[in-house]
Design an enzyme around this catalytic site. Structure first.
Site, PDB file in Angstrom:
ATOM      1  N   GLY A 149       0.826  -1.188   0.000  1.00 19.57           N
ATOM      2  CA  GLY A 149       0.000   0.000   0.000  1.00 19.57           C
ATOM      3  C   GLY A 149       0.867   1.247   0.000  1.00 19.57           C
ATOM      4  O   GLY A 149       2.026   1.222   0.423  1.00 19.57           O
ATOM      5  N   CYS A 150       0.298   2.361  -0.447  1.00 18.69           N
ATOM      6  CA  CYS A 150       1.079   3.596  -0.577  1.00 18.69           C
ATOM      7  C   CYS A 150       1.406   4.198   0.788  1.00 18.69           C
ATOM      8  O   CYS A 150       2.571   4.509   1.075  1.00 18.69           O
ATOM      9  CB  CYS A 150       0.351   4.600  -1.460  1.00 18.69           C
ATOM     10  SG  CYS A 150      -1.384   4.907  -1.011  1.00 18.69           S
ATOM     11  N   TYR A 151       0.405   4.385   1.637  1.00 16.56           N
ATOM     12  CA  TYR A 151       0.682   4.891   2.978  1.00 16.56           C
ATOM     13  C   TYR A 151       1.646   3.967   3.739  1.00 16.56           C
ATOM     14  O   TYR A 151       2.614   4.446   4.353  1.00 16.56           O
ATOM     15  CB  TYR A 151      -0.602   5.034   3.788  1.00 16.56           C
ATOM     16  CG  TYR A 151      -1.461   6.239   3.495  1.00 16.56           C
ATOM     17  CD1 TYR A 151      -0.938   7.532   3.553  1.00 16.56           C
ATOM     18  CD2 TYR A 151      -2.814   6.094   3.206  1.00 16.56           C
ATOM     19  CE1 TYR A 151      -1.743   8.643   3.321  1.00 16.56           C
ATOM     20  CE2 TYR A 151      -3.627   7.201   2.975  1.00 16.56           C
ATOM     21  CZ  TYR A 151      -3.082   8.470   3.025  1.00 16.56           C
ATOM     22  OH  TYR A 151      -3.877   9.571   2.796  1.00 16.56           O
TER      23      TYR A 151
END
Length: 337
Positions: A149-151
């Protein structure tokens, strides 16, 4: 040549993956699928690709993808991805899954945070997590990779080496993150239309965001210690980018210089992680596969700041980096502007 297919080619992660793969010297994109397939080409769906690729978007079965491709980038939403991925894998085709379906370690954890039973539970906890900086060796022979995931990428990269070396306490970590609107995907949602996002700045999914358990789970997988993390995401009126500010208590006697030296040593040979003296800005990493990390201290807290492009290092760039490792390619292929 590595023959690549793109499943779910209408979204932001798909278009970014295609743009990166078109720069790759040893890749041929041979298939693109969409539920909106009507016989048109990718450049009709994404006009910025006009003159660069004329591949027809098709509605292909997993068997057809397996026959045509060496590896598939699956860009479908969570829950929609796993049933297709599990079928593609039966046809001697490798998969990099950009959804959340294979990131977490247990079916129970997935069901708690995503609200439904996992359709392919046997692969949870067995699928390498696609952060090369932490799990490179697991990726080399992988048939399936769970793209991060990006976060979580923006939080795990600064935190994992420090927790591994025992430099910060794990009982009180705060991750405060800001993201551009593309992080929510391309599907229209009221909260992401221009008139809602523009001239505004808001927190969302406070205490309920699904990337919180991902941060904890993956840091725990790497270090053997699961930290207690408070994670709060915010929406910023910009197209792309993530800036995370992370607050952690140092263990007894540890200084910011020791934290900085640990990160410098750990990432010294990594091509896409930069430990910087300047404060990271999203504009410094926009359109790149870099994650910039800086260290400060204030009142007994260590403050870690990290910036990355949510669509590149936070999604499609990480996927291309993983593919390069899986096929013994130069890790930077396709990833430098």
């Amino acid at each position: 040549m590595i023959k690549v297919g793109i499943v779910g080619c209408s979204g932001y992660t798909a278009i970014e993956a295609i743009k990166l793969l078109l720069r790759h010297p040893n890749v041929q994109i041979v298939a693109a699928t969409s539920r909106q397939a009507d016989g048109s080409t990718i450049c009709c769906m994404h006009p910025q690709l006009t003159g660069r690729i004329n591949l027809v978007v098709e509605d292909l079965t997993p068997q057809q993808l397996g026959e045509r491709c060496d590896v598939v980038f699956c860009c479908l939403p969570h829950a929609a991805s796993a049933p297709i991925v599990s079928e593609i894998l039966t046809h001697n085709c490798r998969v990099i899954d950009l959804s959340a379906d294979y990131r977490l370690s247990t079916p129970k954890l997935y069901e708690k945070w995503y609200g439904n039973a996992h359709p392919d539970p046997g692969r949870l906890g067995q699928t390498p997590y696609g952060l090369p900086e932490l799990f490179r060796e697991e990726l080399r022979d992988a048939q399936l990779v769970a793209n991060p995931g990006c976060y979580p990428s923006s939080a795990i990269l600064p935190l994992a080496p420090l927790i591994q070396e025992g430099l910060i306490e794990t009982a009180s970590i705060i991750v405060d993150s800001k993201s551009g609107a593309s992080g929510a995907g391309r599907s229209p949602k009221v909260g992401n239309i221009y008139s809602e996002v523009n001239e505004s700045f808001s927190a969302y999914a406070v205490g309920t965001h699904r990337h919180q358990p991902e941060i904890v789970d993956i840091v725990g997988r790497f270090t053997g210690t699961e930290p207690q993390v408070v994670f709060t995401p915010h929406l910023v009126p910009m197209d792309r980018g993530i800036l995370s500010t992370i607050y952690a208590r140092p263990t007894a006697g540890v200084t910011a210089n020791q934290v900085r030296e640990c990160l410098n040593t750990f990432y010294d040979r990594e091509p896409f992680v930069r430990i910087t003296a300047h404060l990271p800005l999203t504009k410094f990493v926009s359109g790149t596969n870099y994650c910039d990390i800086s260290v400060r201290e204030n009142g007994g807290w260590i403050i870690l700041l990290s910036a990355l492009d949510n669509l590149i290092k936070g999604a499609s760039g990480a996927a291309v980096q993983c593919m390069n490792i899986m096929y013994g390619q130069e890790e930077k292929h396709g990833l430098h502007p």
